[in-house]
Scaffold this motif. Structure first.
Motif, PDB file in Angstrom:
ATOM      1  N   CYS A 101      -3.939 -10.089  13.301  1.00  0.00           N
ATOM      2  CA  CYS A 101      -4.173  -9.209  12.427  1.00  0.00           C
ATOM      3  C   CYS A 101      -4.410  -7.599  13.060  1.00  0.00           C
ATOM      4  CB  CYS A 101      -5.515  -9.725  11.808  1.00  0.00           C
ATOM      5  SG  CYS A 101      -5.131 -11.152  10.435  1.00  0.00           S
ATOM      6  N   GLY A 104      -0.959  -6.474  13.447  1.00  0.00           N
ATOM      7  CA  GLY A 104      -0.604  -6.187  12.567  1.00  0.00           C
ATOM      8  C   GLY A 104      -1.253  -4.804  12.188  1.00  0.00           C
ATOM      9  N   ASP A 105      -2.561  -4.564  12.236  1.00  0.00           N
ATOM     10  CA  ASP A 105      -3.256  -3.360  11.774  1.00  0.00           C
ATOM     11  C   ASP A 105      -2.568  -2.167  12.517  1.00  0.00           C
ATOM     12  OD1 ASP A 105      -5.128  -2.009  10.254  1.00  0.00           O
ATOM     13  OD2 ASP A 105      -6.362  -1.933  11.961  1.00  0.00           O
ATOM     14  N   TRP A 108       0.855  -1.455  10.742  1.00  0.00           N
ATOM     15  CA  TRP A 108       0.407  -1.067   9.558  1.00  0.00           C
ATOM     16  C   TRP A 108       0.167   0.574   9.415  1.00  0.00           C
ATOM     17  CZ3 TRP A 108       0.339  -3.703   4.779  1.00  0.00           C
ATOM     18  CH2 TRP A 108      -0.121  -3.196   3.731  1.00  0.00           C
ATOM     19  N   HIS A 109      -0.862   0.932  10.485  1.00  0.00           N
ATOM     20  CA  HIS A 109      -1.166   2.295  10.650  1.00  0.00           C
ATOM     21  C   HIS A 109      -0.011   3.169  10.923  1.00  0.00           C
ATOM     22  CE1 HIS A 109      -5.124   1.437   9.329  1.00  0.00           C
ATOM     23  NE2 HIS A 109      -5.685   0.893  10.350  1.00  0.00           N
ATOM     24  N   LEU A 112       2.641   3.093   7.753  1.00  0.00           N
ATOM     25  CA  LEU A 112       2.013   3.214   6.453  1.00  0.00           C
ATOM     26  C   LEU A 112       0.891   4.282   6.385  1.00  0.00           C
ATOM     27  CD1 LEU A 112       2.342   0.002   4.798  1.00  0.00           C
ATOM     28  CD2 LEU A 112       3.938   1.664   4.515  1.00  0.00           C
ATOM     29  N   SER A 123      -6.645  -3.274   2.242  1.00  0.00           N
ATOM     30  CA  SER A 123      -5.468  -3.682   3.303  1.00  0.00           C
ATOM     31  C   SER A 123      -5.394  -5.081   3.741  1.00  0.00           C
ATOM     32  CB  SER A 123      -5.778  -2.823   4.508  1.00  0.00           C
ATOM     33  OG  SER A 123      -4.853  -2.954   5.758  1.00  0.00           O
ATOM     34  N   THR A 125      -4.049  -6.304   6.638  1.00  0.00           N
ATOM     35  CA  THR A 125      -4.720  -6.731   7.890  1.00  0.00           C
ATOM     36  C   THR A 125      -6.018  -6.544   8.093  1.00  0.00           C
ATOM     37  OG1 THR A 125      -4.219  -4.292   8.357  1.00  0.00           O
ATOM     38  CG2 THR A 125      -2.273  -5.859   8.651  1.00  0.00           C
TER      39      THR A 125
END
Length: 343
Positions: A101, A104-105, A108-109, A112, A123, A125
């Motif tokens: 995670c 993934g974070d 993501w940042h 996105l 969110s 993540t």
């Protein structure tokens, strides 16, 4: 037919559990620093921040410690799952979940962007990170729960489990910021329940009323759960209140100091109630009374402190007198659900 009894799993000692929860405190603090930054630092546009450094370094230290505990048991002759101490299994599972995670974070940042508002709490993540954190932080509580010799512990003996309860409650409340009554200042509390009665209520009043319900559940349920298994030592409720309001106050940028004082006072009173009532599964009336009185005390002091701070009570009497009663009924209901009949 005789069967060979399987070797029992090792049990972590007090020192091991204390180090586990203190390292968990490290990366919990990092998460709250990060939450503060998302709420108070404008134009936060990078994953690589000092707050993420505290957060992820705390996880690395906690993960390394748990792996060392398992490896130490392996070196002592335990093999496979038997090297994992009682209560540590979910934490071992949570470590790779957290790592995935976290990666993934970052992605993501990167693709996105950085969340700045309520979207941070939804969110995927972030939800994965908080879930795995709770699995790790509740380890000392599971260890104490599995030890049948621990029934009426001293506060020092119960400290790792109590810290585990407190930080777990604070993390749950962090991800329910949209319904967190601890972050309200005294001024906002009085204003929210001072609406024009002719219009039947208002947005601020509705939000505060809903926040009281959610926050009451988060604060009282851990105590009721622990009281099913242990005789709560004096200081448990106060510790929970201090941890929750310290972290909530930081996220609120220290605008709710008087409110935080009220919660700490409530924790002291609840500790007295726990000592006097001795709530337990086989003391059903006392257990239910504890759930109701702990809830009522928390919110009666909530409005009392706010009114003293502002020099005035909310103008809608039904709201500030009835809200503690509603909370008491919810506390009673939680006690009934957790222990429906005497054991």
């Amino acid at each position: 037919m005789l069967t060979e009894e399987a070797p029992s799993r090792p049990r972590a000692g007090y020192r091991t559990d204390l180090i586990t929860v203190l390292l968990g405190t490290w990366f919990s603090g990092g998460l709250f620093l990060d939450a503060w930054a998302h709420s108070n630092v404008p134009e936060l546009e990078t994953f690589f921040t000092p707050w993420h450094a505290v957060f992820y370094s705390g996880f690395a230290a906690t993960g390394a410690w748990i792996c060392w505990v398992v490896w130490r048991n392996h070196q002592a002759g335990a093999r496979g799952l038997r090297a994992v101490p009682e209560g540590y299994g979910p934490a071992v599972v949570a470590l790779p979940i957290f790592a995935v995670c976290g990666a993934g974070d970052y992605l993501w940042h990167t693709f996105l962007g950085i969340e700045q508002g309520i979207d941070i709490l939804f969110s995927p993540t972030h939800l994965g990170l908080i879930t795995s954190m709770i699995m790790i932080l509740t380890t000392p509580l599971r260890t104490a729960w599995a030890d049948r010799d621990v029934v009426a512990p001293t506060f020092a003996r119960f400290l790792p489990a109590a810290l585990s309860l407190a930080f777990t409650a604070s993390l749950v409340l962090l991800f329910a910021q949209y319904a967190d009554a601890t972050v309200y200042s005294a001024e906002r509390i009085v204003e929210a329940f001072s609406f024009d009665q002719a219009d039947g209520g208002s947005g601020p009043a509705n939000r505060l009323a809903a926040s009281i319900v959610v926050t009451n559940l988060v604060l009282v349920l851990p105590l009721l759960l622990a009281a099913r298994r242990f005789r709560l030592p004096f200081g448990t409720a106060t510790l929970l209140s201090v941890v929750v309001v310290l972290l909530a106050t930081a996220v609120a940028n220290y605008e709710n100091l008087s409110t935080a004082t009220g919660f700490v006072l409530a924790g002291l009173v609840i500790d007295v109630l726990a000592v006097r009532l001795r709530p337990a599964e086989d003391r059903l009336a006392h257990y239910r009374a504890f759930g109701a009185l702990a809830s009522f005390t928390t919110w009666a002091l909530y409005f009392a402190v706010a009114s003293i701070d502002q020099g005035a009570v909310p103008t809608v009497t039904e709201m500030w007198t009835g809200a503690p009663v509603v909370a008491a009924l919810h506390g009673l209901l939680m006690a009934v659900v957790l222990v429906p009949t005497r054991r």
